[in-house]
Write a protein that holds these residues in place. Structure first.
Motif, PDB file in Angstrom:
ATOM      1  N   LEU A   1       0.821  -1.208   0.000  1.00  0.00           N
ATOM      2  CA  LEU A   1       0.000   0.000   0.000  1.00  0.00           C
ATOM      3  C   LEU A   1       0.853   1.256   0.000  1.00  0.00           C
ATOM      4  O   LEU A   1       0.436   2.300  -0.510  1.00  0.00           O
ATOM      5  CB  LEU A   1      -0.917   0.009   1.225  1.00  0.00           C
ATOM      6  N   GLY A   2       2.031   1.167   0.554  1.00  0.00           N
ATOM      7  CA  GLY A   2       2.919   2.326   0.618  1.00  0.00           C
ATOM      8  C   GLY A   2       4.052   2.081   1.588  1.00  0.00           C
ATOM      9  O   GLY A   2       3.976   1.214   2.463  1.00  0.00           O
ATOM     10  N   GLY A   3       5.128   2.825   1.427  1.00  0.00           N
ATOM     11  CA  GLY A   3       6.270   2.685   2.319  1.00  0.00           C
ATOM     12  C   GLY A   3       7.163   3.914   2.244  1.00  0.00           C
ATOM     13  O   GLY A   3       7.096   4.699   1.283  1.00  0.00           O
ATOM     14  N   LYS A   4       7.997   4.059   3.258  1.00  0.00           N
ATOM     15  CA  LYS A   4       8.853   5.238   3.347  1.00  0.00           C
ATOM     16  C   LYS A   4      10.206   4.860   3.924  1.00  0.00           C
ATOM     17  O   LYS A   4      10.286   4.089   4.885  1.00  0.00           O
ATOM     18  CB  LYS A   4       8.185   6.301   4.219  1.00  0.00           C
ATOM     19  N   LEU A   5      11.258   5.422   3.334  1.00  0.00           N
ATOM     20  CA  LEU A   5      12.631   5.210   3.794  1.00  0.00           C
ATOM     21  C   LEU A   5      13.229   6.559   4.135  1.00  0.00           C
ATOM     22  O   LEU A   5      13.195   7.492   3.319  1.00  0.00           O
ATOM     23  CB  LEU A   5      13.453   4.517   2.704  1.00  0.00           C
ATOM     24  N   THR A   6      13.775   6.683   5.345  1.00  0.00           N
ATOM     25  CA  THR A   6      14.311   7.962   5.815  1.00  0.00           C
ATOM     26  C   THR A   6      15.728   7.789   6.342  1.00  0.00           C
ATOM     27  O   THR A   6      15.990   6.868   7.128  1.00  0.00           O
ATOM     28  CB  THR A   6      13.423   8.544   6.933  1.00  0.00           C
ATOM     29  N   TYR A   7      16.628   8.699   5.894  1.00  0.00           N
ATOM     30  CA  TYR A   7      17.988   8.805   6.448  1.00  0.00           C
ATOM     31  C   TYR A   7      18.052  10.114   7.232  1.00  0.00           C
ATOM     32  O   TYR A   7      17.709  11.180   6.703  1.00  0.00           O
ATOM     33  CB  TYR A   7      19.027   8.803   5.331  1.00  0.00           C
ATOM     34  N   TYR A   8      18.483  10.020   8.482  1.00  0.00           N
ATOM     35  CA  TYR A   8      18.521  11.225   9.312  1.00  0.00           C
ATOM     36  C   TYR A   8      19.791  11.226  10.172  1.00  0.00           C
ATOM     37  O   TYR A   8      20.496  10.227  10.265  1.00  0.00           O
ATOM     38  CB  TYR A   8      17.263  11.325  10.173  1.00  0.00           C
ATOM     39  N   ASP A   9      20.021  12.387  10.797  1.00  0.00           N
ATOM     40  CA  ASP A   9      21.256  12.626  11.572  1.00  0.00           C
ATOM     41  C   ASP A   9      22.487  12.423  10.692  1.00  0.00           C
ATOM     42  O   ASP A   9      23.479  11.785  11.088  1.00  0.00           O
ATOM     43  CB  ASP A   9      21.326  11.698  12.799  1.00  0.00           C
TER      44      ASP A   9
END
Length: 350
Positions: A270-278
């Motif tokens: 249905l959907g997905g998200k990938l996040t790179y932080y710091d």
């Protein structure tokens, strides 16, 4: 009225109600209701009121029975003529008068195990009177290894995990999304549907929502100049899952059974998200569509699945594994397939 009495009334079919044949402790009661051989006006009136609401109560039942039930064998009359002669001065006449002898009626009391009212009889498991014939229907046996209390719909909650398998040349590598991880964990919730048939065969299907989440604190990335950097990462996906399994159950008794299943599993992202932080010196970076921007991830996947489980009463536990069939790689030099290396859950069946 007790729930048992109410249940007995509501379970009666129309033909049963017309017959007014009630079972109680294995005995037939005739044209009125007795409970354990003792007349209880409150309970009986309540039961008659329930039937009266249905419009199917026999009017004879609305009359309370007398304290003793007896059957009159009948009164027999025999008339024997007698002749008396008298003579008068003017004429002689002969007259015959009747003498009637009446024999007392014989009375036999009804026993508690059989009732004879208005021509009612009961023998060999059937009831009949001048108006109705009623024979109770015997319960058919379920058959060998067949369910007697099949519960087909349930609510399921469980744990599930994904794993990628990469094949290149003669090497095989299994990993989770992040370096050093073995799988991406998630949870699963949905409706389980298991129609059951004779001799242990059944279907195992349903519709489930799955949510996957994973994070890493030491993710290696590179900047635009190729300089290695270390940051944190977070991954999440929302997924729909549809199993289509053939199932075989071993019905040990009415309460406990063991089952095995296998078949296909269909997944739709249905959907997905990938996040790179710091990221040192950089802003957080997110990819809102993992199916377009992430290696080894496609929206649709099909799998071969197998598993087992057991049920006690309405509670059921199960475990399974799945082997992905869809190649997630766009490069012809290697293949990447997505497996569910472990799925365990529990269900409450209705």
């Amino acid at each position: 009225m007790t729930e048992s009495d109410r249940s007995n009334i509501l379970k009666l079919k129309e033909s049963d109600i017309k017959a007014i044949a009630f079972y109680r402790n294995g005995k037939i009661v005739g044209d009125w209701i007795k409970l354990n051989g003792v007349y209880n006006s409150t309970t009986i009136d309540d039961m008659l009121a329930e039937l009266d609401k249905m419009g199917k109560v026999d009017p004879r039942l609305m009359q309370k029975p007398s304290s003793t039930s007896s059957t009159s064998a009948g009164t027999q009359s025999n008339n024997k003529p007698s002749s008396t002669s008298s003579t008068s001065t003017s004429s002689t006449s002969s007259s015959t008068s009747s003498s009637t002898t009446t024999r007392p009626s014989s009375t036999s009391s009804s026993s508690s195990t059989s009732s004879s009212n208005s021509g009612s009889t009961y023998s060999s498991g059937s009831y009949s009177n001048s108006n109705y014939d009623y024979t109770p229907k015997k319960k058919e046996p379920a058959g060998w290894n067949s369910p007697t209390d099949a519960k087909t719909v349930g609510v399921s909650l469980g744990y599930v995990s994904k794993q990628w398998v990469m094949k290149q040349g003669g090497t095989v590598e299994k990993f989770g999304y992040w370096d050093g991880s073995k799988s991406v964990p998630g949870f699963q919730i949905g409706i389980r549907f298991e129609p059951q048939f004779k001799y242990g065969f059944a279907l195992n299907t349903g519709l489930y929502y799955e949510y996957y989440f994973s994070s890493a604190s030491n993710v290696a990335v590179e900047d635009e100049y190729g300089k290695p950097l270390t940051c944190k990462g977070r991954l999440e996906e929302h997924n729909l899952y549809l199993p289509i399994h053939l199932e075989y159950r071993l019905h040990f008794n009415d309460k406990f059974n063991l089952f095995f299943f296998g078949g296909a599993g269909l997944d739709y992202g249905l959907g997905g998200k990938l996040t790179y932080y710091d990221i040192p010196g950089y802003e957080d970076t997110s990819f809102d569509d993992i199916y377009e921007n992430t290696l080894g991830w496609k929206r649709f996947n099909a799998s071969i699945e197998y598993g087992l489980g057991l049920r006690y009463r309405a509670f059921q536990v199960h475990a399974s594994m799945a082997r992905g069939l869809v190649n997630m790689s766009d490069d012809d030099s290697y293949t990447i397939k997505q497996n569910k290396n472990l799925s365990v859950g529990a269900s409450i069946m209705f």
